[in-house]
Design a protein around this motif. Sequence first.
Motif, mmCIF file in Angstrom:
data_model
loop_
_atom_site.group_PDB
_atom_site.id
_atom_site.type_symbol
_atom_site.label_atom_id
_atom_site.label_comp_id
_atom_site.label_asym_id
_atom_site.label_seq_id
_atom_site.Cartn_x
_atom_site.Cartn_y
_atom_site.Cartn_z
ATOM 1 N N SER A 124 0.812 -1.212 0.000
ATOM 2 C CA SER A 124 0.000 0.000 0.000
ATOM 3 C C SER A 124 0.847 1.264 0.000
ATOM 4 N N GLU A 125 2.090 1.151 0.499
ATOM 5 C CA GLU A 125 2.962 2.316 0.543
ATOM 6 C C GLU A 125 3.585 2.638 -0.814
ATOM 7 N N GLU A 126 3.364 1.766 -1.795
ATOM 8 C CA GLU A 126 3.923 1.989 -3.134
ATOM 9 C C GLU A 126 3.033 2.866 -4.004
ATOM 10 N N PHE A 127 1.827 3.176 -3.558
ATOM 11 C CA PHE A 127 0.943 4.059 -4.324
ATOM 12 C C PHE A 127 1.553 5.447 -4.426
ATOM 13 N N LEU A 128 1.416 6.052 -5.626
ATOM 14 C CA LEU A 128 1.931 7.395 -5.872
ATOM 15 C C LEU A 128 0.803 8.294 -6.369
#
Length: 566
Positions: free
Chosen positions: A64-68
């Motif tokens: 989820s932390e890879e969303f930009l």
Amino acid sequence: MIWIFASSGLFLSGSDAFARQQDNPVPVSIPAGADQVDLSGHLKILKDADHIRTIEQVVSAPVSEEFLPAGPGVPHLGLTDAAVWVFFAFEGRLPDGWVLHAGWPYQATVRLRQLRENPGEKVLGRSPGNRTFAAWAFADEKTGSWTIYARFVSQGVLILPMKLYTDAAFLSYQRATATGYGIYYGIILAMALYNLFLFFSLRDRAYLYYVAYMFCVLLYFFGLNGLTLEYLFVGRRALDTRMTLFFLSLVFITAGVFTRYFLETRKNAPRMDVIIRSLIVLGTVLAGLSFLLRFSLLTTFFSILGTATPFILITAAILVWRKGFGPARYYLLAWSIYAAGTLVFALTYSGVISFTAIGFHSYQIGSAAEAVLLSFALADRIRTLRREREEAVGNERRAMDLAFTDALTGLHNSRFFRAHIGPEIQKAENLGQPLSLLMLDVDDFKQFNDQYGHIQGDQVLTRLGDTIRAHVRETDLACRYGGEEFAVIMPGLGEAMAMEVAERIRLAFGQHPVVPRPGLKIHVTVSIGVAQYEAGFMPQDLLECADRAMYRAKAAGKNTVRMWNA
């Protein structure tokens, strides 16, 4: 020019289990009185190159932390075969009477009420062409907000215009879209049917090639707009994609065939003709490869050929127009507008300019304008060809008139006389009607010519020609037979009436004196012989009889009329 065909699955989720990863998304809220909300600027994106992520993974750390952030405009992912995950946060309760709409390529929708009423459960949504997608939704119990996820898989360029609509606004959007499509397809169909009617009326193949081209354009945009998937190849997305490419290859082929015939490039632009024939061959090859090669490779080939085609045809039109072929100007204008629409479409697709509905449909708008202008070009071509044919006929007629006209008197010449005496005799015999022949000779013309000169002699002959013309019918054939001799073929007149006409000519000619020099007036006269056709006469027989009668008139003292059998 880019063509994109995509498949999509849609997932929605909300949970305080992944609230930590939403430190900075801008939540979506619905302003009071609004009937639609653009989600551009509210979205975050995650690319899954290997297509291995699940909904459970993307809502949890570390994935989820890879969303930009997608940025302020419509997300444009470019040419990609990765799975693309999108999410946005919704502030407050998901309302009734609203839908989430992914505008391109699948017009996919899901009702927010269904998601709200089925938290944590699978919800199936549908879109045109029997495209199904799955959705999940979870509320954040602390804030009362929701987080919505969507997953898209593309086989080409991926653009993600996403909006929230009220039911009424979405219905208006659908009606506007349907109206736009109706206008476009109505224009194409009307132009095709109108020119098909002209083909059957005029039998000019240019109209048939135009109709074939319009029909292929119609099929291609059916596919590009998703109508073939919705109505013809329902649920068969792979087949629909390849059939759309096949239709596009037919567009290249028919455009080339129409252009070659319309512009007559084989004669007017031989080098461009070779290039256009190569375009037709390439289109034929791609038609076969549409069902064989990988889609990404096909997209590249079609993009290159689709970008080059308008400019090839525009160049051909310029060359032919410069050679004086007027209808090429309409053709040039048509393809210039089409190329401009194609350019805007390509720039929109490539992400160079921001995504808009006008930019996205500029290709289709240019195509509609092209269809109308090409129809004008065909009409102008027919007018041009008809004018050229009329000019050719007129030139031929003038050449014929010059060949059969005596330059001095304006009467027919001896060549005309010999060409028509036989047919006139045959006609008289077939119809059982009389036919008479007058032979006229100016009395003492040689002496007059020797004494007063050729210029004065020509004036005498001209005046006799005018006198004859003034006293015969339009159906009579008055000729200068040679020198000072004249002949008049008189269909439908017996010898008695022919004698009356001859007498009027003799009197009128002799009444007005010639003035070869100031103070000198000379009355010049004419002797006339009359003969009537009798059964069994050959042309030479009738001519000899009239000639004998004319010499009898001279023997009788000149300035008189005699009949051959008198």
